[in-house]
Scaffold this motif. Structure first.
Motif, short mmCIF file in Angstrom:
data_model
loop_
_atom_site.label_atom_id
_atom_site.label_comp_id
_atom_site.label_asym_id
_atom_site.label_seq_id
_atom_site.Cartn_x
_atom_site.Cartn_y
_atom_site.Cartn_z
N PHE A 146 0.87 -1.32 -0.12
CA PHE A 146 0.08 -0.31 0.13
C PHE A 146 0.58 1.08 -0.03
N GLY A 147 1.73 0.81 0.57
CA GLY A 147 3.10 2.00 0.14
C GLY A 147 3.97 2.67 -0.68
N GLU A 148 3.96 1.82 -1.70
CA GLU A 148 4.26 2.17 -3.66
C GLU A 148 3.88 3.21 -3.61
N ALA A 149 2.42 3.28 -3.36
CA ALA A 149 1.71 4.85 -4.09
C ALA A 149 1.99 5.36 -3.38
N ARG A 150 1.97 6.99 -3.81
CA ARG A 150 2.03 8.15 -3.55
C ARG A 150 1.20 8.93 -4.31
N TYR A 151 0.33 10.26 -3.52
CA TYR A 151 -0.06 11.20 -4.11
C TYR A 151 0.62 12.33 -3.90
N PRO A 152 -0.01 13.71 -4.88
CA PRO A 152 0.31 14.69 -5.08
C PRO A 152 0.65 15.35 -3.91
N ALA A 153 1.69 16.12 -3.46
CA ALA A 153 1.62 16.84 -2.06
C ALA A 153 -0.04 17.83 -2.90
N VAL A 154 0.34 18.53 -4.26
CA VAL A 154 -0.96 19.11 -4.20
C VAL A 154 -2.16 18.78 -5.04
N PRO A 155 -2.46 18.80 -4.21
CA PRO A 155 -4.19 17.56 -4.67
C PRO A 155 -4.73 18.17 -5.29
N PRO A 156 -6.00 17.12 -6.41
CA PRO A 156 -6.53 17.73 -7.86
C PRO A 156 -8.09 18.69 -7.24
N ASP A 157 -8.03 19.38 -8.12
CA ASP A 157 -9.60 20.99 -7.95
C ASP A 157 -10.58 19.86 -7.46
N GLY A 158 -11.31 19.80 -6.56
CA GLY A 158 -12.42 19.66 -6.34
C GLY A 158 -12.23 18.25 -5.49
N TRP A 159 -13.42 18.03 -4.68
CA TRP A 159 -13.83 15.79 -4.36
C TRP A 159 -14.04 14.98 -5.64
N ARG A 160 -14.41 15.32 -6.32
CA ARG A 160 -14.99 14.40 -7.50
C ARG A 160 -13.61 13.77 -7.80
N ALA A 161 -12.58 14.64 -8.18
CA ALA A 161 -11.01 14.73 -9.26
C ALA A 161 -9.88 13.56 -7.94
N ARG A 162 -10.29 14.07 -6.68
CA ARG A 162 -9.15 13.37 -4.97
C ARG A 162 -9.80 11.79 -5.72
N LEU A 163 -11.27 12.09 -5.05
CA LEU A 163 -11.87 10.36 -5.48
C LEU A 163 -11.39 9.63 -6.15
N ALA A 204 -10.05 13.09 3.88
CA ALA A 204 -9.60 14.72 3.50
C ALA A 204 -10.43 15.31 2.02
N ALA A 205 -10.68 14.12 1.28
CA ALA A 205 -11.71 14.86 -0.09
C ALA A 205 -13.49 15.27 0.06
#
Length: 321
Positions: A146-163, A204-205
């Motif tokens: 589960f730690g092999e993937a990383r999320y961007p420090a600056v998330p995309p705009d909007g809850w939908r794009a984040r989910l 957080a999204a």
């Protein structure tokens, strides 16, 4: 005259493996199909399927839709004779990585502490100096995966794009490590630091949209459950093929008589009409099915997050008079 004791499917797998490791078959090249193996080696279709399944579980080949079975671009290097490694070279990280390699290629059922030690070329009891038990090892494997993937420090705009990004990220991990889907039911979540990273991303999204805590958790669990539920099929199919030696297509061929009896019974008219319209049959493609379902799932979330539809907590709260 010497008697060959090795099962035919292993001899066939060994020969195809030799062609791959020697360079006769390069990544992307098609390997003999099941029918090609039947013709070349004079074996049954089930034996041919079992040989290809063995190679696929070892990581030498992969099946591509409408292409067939080809040499994987991640095919392992030629095996080398195991040698005893100095004990001071053995680390928990090496043990976990070796265990993940076994689970990825052979399935979680094939994992054992002794097998990990053999792969690392150390004494059978050596891994226990770094990992207490197989159960502890599996948890370490899951956390590492589960730690092999990383999320961007600056998330995309909007809850939908984040989910959406969260769902696709989880799917990529389950796709890479199908055994992850077998570890725990939704009712008994794995409390692992790297898995919590994915939960934190989803929550957080949803934060700041006026949702109550129960609804936030429900949305998070539904998204994770959707990904995990589809991923369960990946490992189950791999294990079924390995255990029976029968591919998905071969199994469906064996069910032809049973399917026909259901269709002609007249009890299931819509099912019969739909299956009759599928001239080329129905091919289950997990990646396409994931993409097909993700959009409507997010649309359903939008009704709660944006449309003012009450969440489960509001629906179950008794009205005070």
């Amino acid at each position: 005259m010497a008697v060959q004791s090795e099962p035919p499917y292993l001899r066939i797998a060994a020969e195809i493996r030799r062609r791959i490791t020697s360079g006769e078959l390069a990544p992307g090249d098609r390997v003999p199909s099941t029918r090609g193996i039947v013709k070349e080696w004079g074996v049954a279709l089930a034996t041919a399927t079992k040989a290809l399944t063995t190679l696929r579980l070892e990581g030498f080949v992969e099946t591509l839709p409408r292409v067939g079975t080809v040499v994987s671009d991640r095919a392992p290097a030629p095996p080398v004779k195991a040698r005893t490694q100095p004990e001071h070279d053995l680390t928990r990280e090496r043990i976990v990585r070796a265990a993940m390699d076994i689970a990825d290629t052979e399935g979680l059922a094939a994992l054992s502490m002794r097998g990990v030690a053999a792969r690392l070329g150390v004494a059978a009891m050596s891994p226990y100096r770094h990992v207490g038990s197989k159960d502890d090892l599996v948890l370490l494997m899951a956390d590492a995966a589960f730690g092999e993937a990383r999320y961007p420090a600056v998330p995309p705009d909007g809850w939908r794009a984040r989910l959406e990004l969260g769902g696709r990220t989880l799917w990529s991990l389950f796709r890479k490590h199908p055994w992850l889907a077998q570890l725990a039911p939704l009712t008994r979540p794995l409390l692992l630091p790297h898995l919590m990273t994915h939960a934190e991303w989803a929550l957080a999204a949803l934060d700041g949209h006026g949702l109550d805590p129960v609804t936030m958790m429900d949305v998070h669990v539904l998204l994770y459950g959707y990904v995990q539920g589809l991923a369960v099929g990946l490992e189950q199919e791999a294990q079924a093929a390995a255990t029976t030696g029968v591919s998905e297509d071969g199994w469906m061929e064996q069910q032809a008589a049973a399917l026909n009896s259901l269709v002609v019974s007249g009890r299931y008219p819509v099912f019969s009409r739909v299956t009759a319209a599928l001239a080329d049959g129905y091919e289950l493609r997990f990646d396409e099915l994931f993409e097909f379902g993700l959009g409507p799932l997010l649309d359903g979330f939008a009704a709660v997050i944006e449309g003012g539809r009450p969440g489960p907590a509001a629906l179950t709260t008794p009205v005070r008079r």
